[in-house]
Motif scaffolding. Structure first.
Motif, PDB file in Angstrom:
ATOM      1  N   TYR A   1     -21.941 -44.596 -41.881  1.00 31.58           N
ATOM      2  CA  TYR A   1     -22.459 -43.633 -42.861  1.00 31.58           C
ATOM      3  C   TYR A   1     -21.888 -43.923 -44.252  1.00 31.58           C
ATOM      4  CZ  TYR A   1     -23.382 -39.220 -45.227  1.00 31.58           C
ATOM      5  OH  TYR A   1     -23.795 -38.274 -46.139  1.00 31.58           O
ATOM      6  N   ASP A   2     -20.556 -44.148 -44.319  1.00 31.46           N
ATOM      7  CA  ASP A   2     -19.916 -44.454 -45.608  1.00 31.46           C
ATOM      8  C   ASP A   2     -20.441 -45.756 -46.193  1.00 31.46           C
ATOM      9  OD1 ASP A   2     -18.322 -42.158 -45.616  1.00 31.46           O
ATOM     10  OD2 ASP A   2     -16.777 -43.129 -44.406  1.00 31.46           O
TER      11      ASP A   2
ATOM     12  N   SER B   1     -23.390 -47.056 -45.675  1.00 32.80           N
ATOM     13  CA  SER B   1     -24.767 -46.819 -46.133  1.00 32.80           C
ATOM     14  C   SER B   1     -24.783 -46.131 -47.492  1.00 32.80           C
ATOM     15  CB  SER B   1     -25.531 -45.967 -45.120  1.00 32.80           C
ATOM     16  OG  SER B   1     -25.650 -46.647 -43.906  1.00 32.80           O
ATOM     17  N   LEU B   2     -23.890 -45.144 -47.673  1.00 34.06           N
ATOM     18  CA  LEU B   2     -23.787 -44.479 -48.976  1.00 34.06           C
ATOM     19  C   LEU B   2     -23.340 -45.453 -50.058  1.00 34.06           C
ATOM     20  CD1 LEU B   2     -22.080 -41.035 -48.184  1.00 34.06           C
ATOM     21  CD2 LEU B   2     -24.437 -41.442 -48.907  1.00 34.06           C
TER      22      LEU B   2
ATOM     23  N   GLY C   1     -26.112 -47.910 -50.703  1.00 37.15           N
ATOM     24  CA  GLY C   1     -27.277 -47.201 -51.217  1.00 37.15           C
ATOM     25  C   GLY C   1     -27.157 -46.901 -52.702  1.00 37.15           C
ATOM     26  N   THR C   2     -25.939 -46.602 -53.151  1.00 40.88           N
ATOM     27  CA  THR C   2     -25.742 -46.326 -54.582  1.00 40.88           C
ATOM     28  C   THR C   2     -25.940 -47.570 -55.436  1.00 40.88           C
ATOM     29  OG1 THR C   2     -23.361 -46.705 -54.424  1.00 40.88           O
ATOM     30  CG2 THR C   2     -24.111 -44.449 -54.165  1.00 40.88           C
TER      31      THR C   2
END
Length: 197
Positions: free
Chosen positions: A144-145, A147-148, A151-152
């Protein structure tokens, strides 16, 4: 403790460490590879085909150290509390060839594991010659981290190393202030003779 340039100098110290063992190594596949503080996306836009991105993506205040009492220089003086911070850095090798990226990644992991503490001559800028000791720790980021994080950047995910840097304390820019001095103290102790019912 260090001034406001400490974040830049700590990041520069990590870059210098990697340059010494990658760019200046003289080893095939590593020698001459530039190390940059730009994010992987910024390096793509330059454009850079081969390099190492040392991207500072977050700064956290260290909660276990932030409430320590500020030192008092004299009984009638008071200093403002310094701020201990933790730097979160993502180190990503870039190259069109997968084996070269894997080679650089292996070297990055090796160097960070072998040099888990930077102090003295290993530090650059305002940290050089100070009593600061930076502790480097390879971190684990969950899916999840990651991907964040990627993603940014609006780019595809690449293998890299998450690094935590502790030991950085940023001093206040305020000077010490006058503080009320305790001139005398009186305490009274009385014996309890009866207990009310």
């Amino acid at each position: 403790m260090a001034g406001y340039t400490a974040v830049r100098d700590a990041l520069g110290s990590v870059v210098t460490l990697l340059e010494r063992h990658i760019t200046q190594s003289g080893e095939t596949g590593l020698s001459g590879v530039p190390v940059s503080t730009l994010s992987p996306r910024e390096l793509e836009l330059v454009p850079t085909t081969t390099g190492v991105s040392v991207w500072l993506h977050r700064i956290d205040v260290q909660p276990d150290l932030v409430n320590r009492c500020a030192p008092r220089p004299a009984p009638d003086r008071m200093l403002h509390r310094p701020t201990p911070v933790e730097l979160l850095i993502h180190i990503t090798p870039l190259d069109p060839a997968g084996p070269v990226r894997a080679l650089m990644l292996g070297r990055i992991v090796q160097v960070l594991s072998d040099h888990s503490r930077l102090a003295g001559a290993d530090l650059v800028g305002g940290l050089a010659g100070s009593s600061t000791s930076l502790l480097l720790g390879v971190d684990t980021l969950g899916q999840y981290d990651l991907s964040l994080l990627w993603g940014t950047l609006h780019t595809h995910m690449r293998p890299g190393v998450a690094l935590r840097v502790n030991g950085l304390v940023i001093d206040t820019h305020f000077t010490s202030q006058d503080s009320s001095r305790v001139l005398s103290s009186t305490s009274v102790v009385e014996q309890i003779t009866e207990v009310p019912v």
